[in-house]
Every structure is written in C-alpha cells, then in structure tokens.
Design a protein around this motif. Structure first.
Motif, PDB file in Angstrom:
ATOM      1  N   LYS A 144       0.838  -1.212   0.000  1.00 44.79           N
ATOM      2  CA  LYS A 144       0.000   0.000   0.000  1.00 44.79           C
ATOM      3  C   LYS A 144       0.863   1.249   0.000  1.00 44.79           C
ATOM      4  O   LYS A 144       0.586   2.218  -0.708  1.00 44.79           O
ATOM      5  CB  LYS A 144      -0.922  -0.009   1.210  1.00 44.79           C
ATOM      6  N   ALA A 145       1.927   1.228   0.805  1.00 39.49           N
ATOM      7  CA  ALA A 145       2.836   2.371   0.843  1.00 39.49           C
ATOM      8  C   ALA A 145       3.515   2.569  -0.505  1.00 39.49           C
ATOM      9  O   ALA A 145       3.732   3.698  -0.943  1.00 39.49           O
ATOM     10  CB  ALA A 145       3.870   2.177   1.941  1.00 39.49           C
ATOM     11  N   GLY A 146       3.873   1.470  -1.182  1.00 48.07           N
ATOM     12  CA  GLY A 146       4.490   1.561  -2.495  1.00 48.07           C
ATOM     13  C   GLY A 146       3.581   2.212  -3.521  1.00 48.07           C
ATOM     14  O   GLY A 146       4.007   3.071  -4.293  1.00 48.07           O
ATOM     15  N   LYS A 147       2.310   1.834  -3.533  1.00 46.89           N
ATOM     16  CA  LYS A 147       1.342   2.451  -4.448  1.00 46.89           C
ATOM     17  C   LYS A 147       1.185   3.935  -4.153  1.00 46.89           C
ATOM     18  O   LYS A 147       1.088   4.764  -5.068  1.00 46.89           O
ATOM     19  CB  LYS A 147      -0.010   1.739  -4.335  1.00 46.89           C
ATOM     20  N   GLN A 148       1.147   4.275  -2.861  1.00 42.33           N
ATOM     21  CA  GLN A 148       1.006   5.673  -2.483  1.00 42.33           C
ATOM     22  C   GLN A 148       2.220   6.483  -2.914  1.00 42.33           C
ATOM     23  O   GLN A 148       2.097   7.634  -3.343  1.00 42.33           O
ATOM     24  CB  GLN A 148       0.813   5.787  -0.966  1.00 42.33           C
ATOM     25  N   LEU A 149       3.400   5.879  -2.834  1.00 37.73           N
ATOM     26  CA  LEU A 149       4.612   6.566  -3.277  1.00 37.73           C
ATOM     27  C   LEU A 149       4.599   6.813  -4.783  1.00 37.73           C
ATOM     28  O   LEU A 149       5.103   7.833  -5.260  1.00 37.73           O
ATOM     29  CB  LEU A 149       5.849   5.762  -2.883  1.00 37.73           C
ATOM     30  N   GLN A 150       4.028   5.876  -5.543  1.00 38.56           N
ATOM     31  CA  GLN A 150       3.887   6.090  -6.984  1.00 38.56           C
ATOM     32  C   GLN A 150       3.016   7.307  -7.269  1.00 38.56           C
ATOM     33  O   GLN A 150       3.350   8.164  -8.092  1.00 38.56           O
ATOM     34  CB  GLN A 150       3.279   4.854  -7.648  1.00 38.56           C
ATOM     35  N   ILE A 151       1.895   7.391  -6.562  1.00 31.89           N
ATOM     36  CA  ILE A 151       0.973   8.522  -6.746  1.00 31.89           C
ATOM     37  C   ILE A 151       1.633   9.821  -6.319  1.00 31.89           C
ATOM     38  O   ILE A 151       1.549  10.843  -7.008  1.00 31.89           O
ATOM     39  CB  ILE A 151      -0.324   8.270  -5.952  1.00 31.89           C
ATOM     40  N   ASP A 152       2.310   9.784  -5.169  1.00 28.82           N
ATOM     41  CA  ASP A 152       2.976  10.987  -4.673  1.00 28.82           C
ATOM     42  C   ASP A 152       4.087  11.434  -5.616  1.00 28.82           C
ATOM     43  O   ASP A 152       4.313  12.638  -5.802  1.00 28.82           O
ATOM     44  CB  ASP A 152       3.551  10.731  -3.277  1.00 28.82           C
ATOM     45  N   GLY A 153       4.796  10.481  -6.212  1.00 27.65           N
ATOM     46  CA  GLY A 153       5.849  10.821  -7.158  1.00 27.65           C
ATOM     47  C   GLY A 153       5.303  11.515  -8.391  1.00 27.65           C
ATOM     48  O   GLY A 153       5.873  12.510  -8.866  1.00 27.65           O
ATOM     49  N   LEU A 154       4.184  11.004  -8.919  1.00 32.70           N
ATOM     50  CA  LEU A 154       3.554  11.646 -10.077  1.00 32.70           C
ATOM     51  C   LEU A 154       3.070  13.043  -9.722  1.00 32.70           C
ATOM     52  O   LEU A 154       3.206  13.985 -10.507  1.00 32.70           O
ATOM     53  CB  LEU A 154       2.386  10.776 -10.571  1.00 32.70           C
ATOM     54  N   ARG A 155       2.507  13.178  -8.528  1.00 30.64           N
ATOM     55  CA  ARG A 155       2.063  14.503  -8.079  1.00 30.64           C
ATOM     56  C   ARG A 155       3.235  15.474  -7.972  1.00 30.64           C
ATOM     57  O   ARG A 155       3.098  16.661  -8.292  1.00 30.64           O
ATOM     58  CB  ARG A 155       1.367  14.377  -6.722  1.00 30.64           C
ATOM     59  N   ALA A 156       4.376  14.984  -7.510  1.00 29.92           N
ATOM     60  CA  ALA A 156       5.555  15.850  -7.374  1.00 29.92           C
ATOM     61  C   ALA A 156       5.993  16.386  -8.734  1.00 29.92           C
ATOM     62  O   ALA A 156       6.313  17.578  -8.872  1.00 29.92           O
ATOM     63  CB  ALA A 156       6.690  15.080  -6.707  1.00 29.92           C
TER      64      ALA A 156
END
Length: 416
Positions: free
Chosen positions: A225-237
């Motif tokens: 779950k944390a990995g998926k969230q990091l993907q989303i956060d990376g795209l947002r960045a």
C-alpha cells in the motif's frame, strides 16, 4: 597599452548555426523518441515475458523487502535462488552487490522479494485454519500488523501464551514473544514474529551450510500500500513542479513563452523514463529525485535562452522573429554547452564508478542532461516561434479591422 585578456571559448561569439531552419527534423526526432518511450511501457508489461512490469519498480514503489547478504565464501547466484525457493521465496531477485568476483562467484548479493513478513498471505490462511481450535479456545480473528512483524489473534476465551506458542510453531510460524494484548476480557494475543532477515539466514544456511552467511548489513521493507502511495505521490511531485514552473514563466515572461517550456519539460521527463523502460534499470525514489533535478536544470537552461530572446527581440526589431531566436540560441550556446557538459561528466563518473542507486541516479542525470539541453534549443524555442507567429497574426487582423488597411505581406519582418 595593457595586453588584451583572452578567455577560452568553446563557441565563438560570431557563430551562426541555423538551428531554427532545421527544426522540423529535430521535432520529428523528438516525436519518435517520445512515442518509443511510451510504447516501451506496454511492451515491458505484456510482451517481454522476463519483465512483466512497465518499469522495473524498486521496492519503494512496488512494495517488498530488499536484503543485502554477505557470505563467508563466494557462492553462485543460482545456489542462493535455490535456497530461497526451498523456503518458499521462489520469485526472489538475486543480483550481485559490489564488485568482488572470483570465477563468476560473489561474496555479496542483494535479494529483492515481494514479502515484507515471514508470514505470507497464503501462510496466514493456513495458520488460521490450523489454529481454529487451540484446546477449548476457538479462534475468532487473525490479523497482521501493517509492518508484518506481528500477528494478533483473538479467541473466545483465555489461553496460555506457551500453549499458543506451541500451536503456532506446529503451524510453521516461529515467534520470539507472545503476550496478551488489549483488555483482559478481549482475549487477544500479540505474537511477535522472527525477522525476515533471520528467516533468510536460516534458509540460506540450511542449503549452503552452517555459518555460510557472514553478515546481513541492510534490510529495507516497504508495504504494498505504501508503495502504491509513493507512486501517486511521485507523479504529483512531477506535475506540481511543472505547474509551478508554468506559473513562474507566466510572471517572468508572457503567455507565449510558458507552453514551450512546459512541453520541453514533459518531453525530457518522458524520454528519461523511456530510457529506464528500455534498459529496465531499477526505477526508485532516487530516480524520481533525478527526474525532478532534470526538470530544474532543463528549466534553468530554457530560461537563459528565453531571456536572451526577449532581450534581442527589443534590440533587433527590424529582424524576423525566427532569426532573432536563432541568434539568441547561438549567443547562449557556449554557456549551454559548458554548463551541461560539467553536469554530464560529473554524473558520468558517478555512473561508471558508482554502485546501486547512485548509478541509477547518475544514469538518469546523463540522459536528462542530454535531452534537456536538446529540448531547450529544438523544442521550447520552435514552440515559442509558432505561438509568436499566431499572436502577431491575430494582432494584424485586429489592426486591419480597426484601420481598414490591408494586411502586410507574409515575407515582411515580423514585429514582436
């Protein structure tokens, strides 16, 4: 008279390369590279069987565990994989870590696996079935902690921790401690599992011999779950950086300059990601940091060129705008090459002599510096010319309607 001071120059000030005249060919090359980069993503996921993912996501993004194991004696990677498969970790990636090799053997390996706990989802189901009845106690609920290092078991009545430990061991679950958890009448127990590094050490030494593992210096785990969230956060960045840059260019220049800069940044990001898709190098948070750095470097280079274009546009009002742009690119070419070459050769040394994530970061920077320098000249500037031509054409039509005068010929110099 004092002697004239001479400085080393990569590009002479009077250089006049026709960058803008051949822009159609360079834009065509960019379109081809962008399409190839985007096409490699589904090819990796659905065509190349050995890959199976669009990108070689690091554990930061896909979740899992990364363990560095140092062996007492050199061993083959295949022997390590077989030892892990015997314990149930058949999909583990085993890659050489470091550079010490003897006849194809290595003392250190990096092991990547999807598991973050010694208890997999399948084993949790089997354990729940095995512990359905422990003596007279009936298991009501079994759940794992978010980190996977603990298991919580709730029964309908109290049970001795030693009895529960024996039941867990018979089910194949090794624990280090079992204690009551929560209110006494809740009959919930917290079982602390052995670490995954301990499990891996046991599995390896069972097949490779006692004391085969010298040391396990590093263990890193990230939940799915944390990995998926990091993907989303990376795209947002990345998107956030592009939006802020668009706002900056709107204040610094005018609307004609912003779109070209943004298209260039998107171009740079896509091609850099495409290089990772093509080579299938690991894409981690460090790589994402490199892409954000590339965006900043590319934007800085583009702003320098745009600033000179704006300065020359007011100075050479008698010239066509595309000639003004080409002249500005030539004037800033020496600065562009020196700045980009400095960053490129530093990161190239990191790429050659570095290891692990340092090398991945350097590889991203090498690709990004090249495409970033290229896009400032052949992407951002041509888009600026196109938008300026549209803007001037609209201004002419409005002026013609107001004064009812014929529109000037197309071959006359374009005012800015």
């Amino acid at each position: 008279m004092a002697p004239t001071q001479k400085f080393f120059q990569v590009i002479r000030p009077d250089t006049d390369f026709d960058f803008i005249g051949s822009r159609k060919y360079w834009i065509g090359l960019s379109i081809a590279l962008v399409l190839l980069s985007l096409l490699m993503l589904p090819i990796n996921a659905y065509v190349i069987k050995d890959r199976g993912r669009m990108l070689n996501w690091g554990i930061d993004f896909r979740g899992g565990t990364e363990i560095i194991v140092e062996f007492t004696n050199p061993v083959e990677a295949g022997a390590v994989r077989k030892a892990l498969a015997a314990k149930g970790y058949s999909n583990a990636d085993v890659v050489q870590y470091g550079s010490s090799m003897e006849g194809g053997l290595s003392n250190s390996y990096m092991i990547r696996m999807s598991a973050v706990s010694v208890m997999s989802a399948e084993q949790a189901q089997k354990t729940e079935v095995s512990l359905a009845h422990v003596g007279e106690a009936v298991l009501k609920k079994l759940e794992s902690s978010e980190g996977g290092d603990k298991v919580y078991l709730r029964f309908d009545r109290a049970i001795e921790p030693s009895v529960l430990a024996a039941a867990l061991k018979s089910a194949g679950v090794n624990t280090t401690q079992i204690q009551p958890f929560g209110p006494p009448d809740d009959h919930t127990y917290e079982a602390t599992l052995i670490g995954l590094d301990t499990e891996i050490r046991t599995a390896l030494e069972a097949k490779l011999g006692a004391n085969a593992v010298k040391n396990i210096p590093q263990v890193s785990s990230v939940g799915a779950k944390a990995g998926k969230q990091l993907q989303i956060d990376g795209l947002r960045a990345i998107l956030g950086a592009i939006v802020l840059i668009l706002v900056y260019t709107a204040f610094r220049f005018d609307f004609r300059y912003g779109p070209g800069a943004i298209v260039a940044l998107i171009h740079d990001s896509i091609i850099t990601v495409g290089a990772f898709a093509l080579t299938y190098k690991e894409f981690s948070l460090t790589t994402l940091a490199a892409i954000l750095t590339i965006i900043g470097l590319s934007m800085n280079d583009t702003i320098v060129v745009f600033d000179r274009i704006r300065e020359n546009a007011s100075r050479y009002r008698d010239r066509a705008f595309d000639r003004v742009v080409n002249h500005a690119i030539n004037e800033t070419l020496s600065r562009t090459i020196l700045t980009s070459a400095t960053v490129f050769f530093v990161t190239l040394a990191m790429n050659i002599f570095g290891t692990g994530v340092i090398r991945d970061f350097a590889f991203a920077m090498n690709v990004g510096v090249i495409v970033g320098t290229y896009s400032s000249i052949f992407i951002a500037s041509p888009i600026l010319i196109w938008l300026n031509d549209k803007y001037v054409a609209v201004q002419k039509r409005q002026s013609a309607r107001q004064s009812r005068r014929p529109i000037r010929r197309e071959d006359e110099p374009v005012e800015t």
